[in-house]
Design a protein around this motif. Structure first.
Motif, PDB file in Angstrom:
ATOM      1  N   ASP A  73       0.525  -1.171   0.347  1.00 26.71           N
ATOM      2  CA  ASP A  73       0.182  -0.321  -0.181  1.00 26.71           C
ATOM      3  C   ASP A  73       0.950   1.502  -0.287  1.00 26.71           C
ATOM      4  O   ASP A  73       2.196   0.928  -0.092  1.00 26.71           O
ATOM      5  N   GLU A  74       0.052   2.077   0.393  1.00 29.18           N
ATOM      6  CA  GLU A  74       0.881   3.811  -0.257  1.00 29.18           C
ATOM      7  C   GLU A  74       1.671   3.982   0.951  1.00 29.18           C
ATOM      8  O   GLU A  74       2.982   4.225   1.082  1.00 29.18           O
ATOM      9  N   ASP A  75       1.578   3.517   2.114  1.00 30.89           N
ATOM     10  CA  ASP A  75       2.539   2.813   3.324  1.00 30.89           C
ATOM     11  C   ASP A  75       3.836   2.326   3.325  1.00 30.89           C
ATOM     12  O   ASP A  75       4.459   2.544   3.724  1.00 30.89           O
ATOM     13  N   GLY A  76       3.501   1.313   2.888  1.00 29.29           N
ATOM     14  CA  GLY A  76       4.710   0.390   3.012  1.00 29.29           C
ATOM     15  C   GLY A  76       5.343   0.544   1.206  1.00 29.29           C
ATOM     16  O   GLY A  76       6.789   1.024   1.879  1.00 29.29           O
ATOM     17  N   LYS A  77       5.247   1.577   0.373  1.00 34.68           N
ATOM     18  CA  LYS A  77       5.998   1.915  -0.531  1.00 34.68           C
ATOM     19  C   LYS A  77       6.494   3.392   0.039  1.00 34.68           C
ATOM     20  O   LYS A  77       8.236   3.558  -0.217  1.00 34.68           O
ATOM     21  N   ALA A  78       5.937   3.892   1.046  1.00 33.85           N
ATOM     22  CA  ALA A  78       6.659   4.914   1.386  1.00 33.85           C
ATOM     23  C   ALA A  78       8.306   4.771   2.254  1.00 33.85           C
ATOM     24  O   ALA A  78       8.888   5.009   2.283  1.00 33.85           O
ATOM     25  N   ILE A  79       7.475   3.637   3.092  1.00 34.72           N
ATOM     26  CA  ILE A  79       8.675   3.335   3.661  1.00 34.72           C
ATOM     27  C   ILE A  79       9.803   2.378   2.938  1.00 34.72           C
ATOM     28  O   ILE A  79      10.791   2.749   3.471  1.00 34.72           O
ATOM     29  N   GLU A  80       9.218   1.529   1.632  1.00 29.78           N
ATOM     30  CA  GLU A  80      10.173   0.926   0.787  1.00 29.78           C
ATOM     31  C   GLU A  80      11.188   1.984   0.425  1.00 29.78           C
ATOM     32  O   GLU A  80      12.066   2.278   0.316  1.00 29.78           O
ATOM     33  N   ASN A  81      10.738   3.846   0.215  1.00 28.98           N
ATOM     34  CA  ASN A  81      11.776   4.282  -0.823  1.00 28.98           C
ATOM     35  C   ASN A  81      12.542   5.046  -0.279  1.00 28.98           C
ATOM     36  O   ASN A  81      13.652   5.629  -0.046  1.00 28.98           O
ATOM     37  N   GLY A  82      11.781   5.348   1.111  1.00 27.64           N
ATOM     38  CA  GLY A  82      12.362   6.152   2.643  1.00 27.64           C
ATOM     39  C   GLY A  82      13.697   4.954   2.854  1.00 27.64           C
ATOM     40  O   GLY A  82      14.983   5.443   3.324  1.00 27.64           O
ATOM     41  N   LEU A  83      13.810   3.709   3.035  1.00 34.02           N
ATOM     42  CA  LEU A  83      14.814   3.300   3.343  1.00 34.02           C
ATOM     43  C   LEU A  83      15.780   3.259   2.102  1.00 34.02           C
ATOM     44  O   LEU A  83      16.694   2.958   2.238  1.00 34.02           O
ATOM     45  N   CYS A  84      15.143   2.771   0.799  1.00 33.97           N
ATOM     46  CA  CYS A  84      16.372   2.909  -0.110  1.00 33.97           C
ATOM     47  C   CYS A  84      16.713   4.302  -0.131  1.00 33.97           C
ATOM     48  O   CYS A  84      18.385   4.285  -0.838  1.00 33.97           O
ATOM     49  N   TYR A  85      16.308   4.944   0.015  1.00 29.73           N
ATOM     50  CA  TYR A  85      16.806   6.808  -0.184  1.00 29.73           C
ATOM     51  C   TYR A  85      18.106   6.598   0.909  1.00 29.73           C
ATOM     52  O   TYR A  85      19.403   7.231   0.873  1.00 29.73           O
ATOM     53  N   ALA A  86      17.969   5.608   1.884  1.00 31.59           N
ATOM     54  CA  ALA A  86      18.775   5.518   2.660  1.00 31.59           C
ATOM     55  C   ALA A  86      20.156   4.981   2.350  1.00 31.59           C
ATOM     56  O   ALA A  86      21.417   5.334   2.871  1.00 31.59           O
ATOM     57  N   PHE A  87      19.770   3.821   2.017  1.00 36.72           N
ATOM     58  CA  PHE A  87      21.183   2.816   1.191  1.00 36.72           C
ATOM     59  C   PHE A  87      21.929   3.946   0.501  1.00 36.72           C
ATOM     60  O   PHE A  87      22.819   3.633   0.303  1.00 36.72           O
ATOM     61  N   ALA A  88      20.903   4.859  -0.648  1.00 36.57           N
ATOM     62  CA  ALA A  88      21.677   5.511  -1.765  1.00 36.57           C
ATOM     63  C   ALA A  88      22.634   7.126  -1.060  1.00 36.57           C
ATOM     64  O   ALA A  88      23.315   7.015  -1.443  1.00 36.57           O
ATOM     65  N   LYS A  89      21.822   7.264   0.117  1.00 32.98           N
ATOM     66  CA  LYS A  89      22.415   8.471   0.366  1.00 32.98           C
ATOM     67  C   LYS A  89      23.684   8.253   1.302  1.00 32.98           C
ATOM     68  O   LYS A  89      24.760   8.901   0.815  1.00 32.98           O
ATOM     69  N   PHE A  90      23.744   7.365   2.077  1.00 36.14           N
ATOM     70  CA  PHE A  90      24.825   7.289   3.165  1.00 36.14           C
ATOM     71  C   PHE A  90      25.668   5.616   2.818  1.00 36.14           C
ATOM     72  O   PHE A  90      26.435   5.796   3.598  1.00 36.14           O
TER      73      PHE A  90
END
Length: 208
Positions: free
Chosen positions: A83-100
């Motif tokens: 769902d949208e919340d799950g996708k937001a969590i997935e995107n947030g984690l992917c962004y954290a990996f990509a940045k750090f």
């Protein structure tokens, strides 16, 4: 996910509590002050970009050998609700990996797995499957027959979880690759880039 594991020697599961910290405006120290993100990177065992196990490697081959030696896991897989919340969590984690911890993506360790939303006659149907026109159902389903609708991971039985997330012949596993990561991060960081994309796709007629 924890209950559906058939062998705990080969799978580790870390539950997340709600949405992850938005690290768009965070530096490495601020990111690591978040308990859940700190725990994720500590569990993996490779460090982050500013101080990871490959920092002294002279070649990509040497770096990869160090990753194989020190990583506690061969794959890091993000599992969330469909769902949208799950996708937001997935995107947030992917962004954290990509940045750090971009090196984890560069060396092919990061994955996401798609969660099913329907089951019928032993077949699973997913958010990315095409719709039957004018319905919420996916192509291949028969809406006149019995089906199950999953509201989230908690609605799946253990057999469903094993089939969708552990069975390598059935699960939908997607590797996060470096191609397009910089643009994806810019979409997160810059609202004008997001508006331009929506305009290019015909979703917005006047983004500015």
């Amino acid at each position: 996910l924890k209950k559906a594991r058939k062998d705990t020697r080969f799978y580790g599961v870390m539950p997340l509590r709600g949405k992850v910290k938005n690290v768009k405006n965070s530096n490495a120290d601020q990111m690591m002050d978040n308990q859940e993100l700190f725990t994720i990177f500590k569990m993996i065992g490779l460090g982050i970009d500013v101080n990871n196990v490959t920092k002294d490697a002279k070649t990509p081959e040497e770096a990869y050998a160090l990753i194989q030696k020190y990583s506690r896991y061969g794959k890091i897989i993000i599992c969330t609700d469909a769902d949208e919340d799950g996708k937001a969590i997935e995107n947030g984690l992917c962004y954290a990996f990509a940045k750090f911890a971009r090196f984890i993506i560069d060396f092919g360790l990061l994955y996401t797995v798609e969660s099913p939303i329907f089951e019928q006659d032993g077949n699973y149907y997913y958010p990315s499957d095409p719709f039957i026109p004018g319905t919420p159902f996916r192509v291949g389903m028969d809406p006149s027959k019995h089906y199950r609708r999953f509201k989230g991971l908690g609605a799946l039985e253990q057999t469903d979880v094993y089939n969708a997330f552990y069975d390598e012949s059935k699960r939908r596993l997607y590797q996060i690759v470096p191609d397009g990561i910089d643009f994806a991060m810019k979409l997160e960081e810059d609202i004008d880039t997001r508006k331009q994309l929506l305009y290019n796709k015909g979703i917005l007629t006047n983004p500015f």
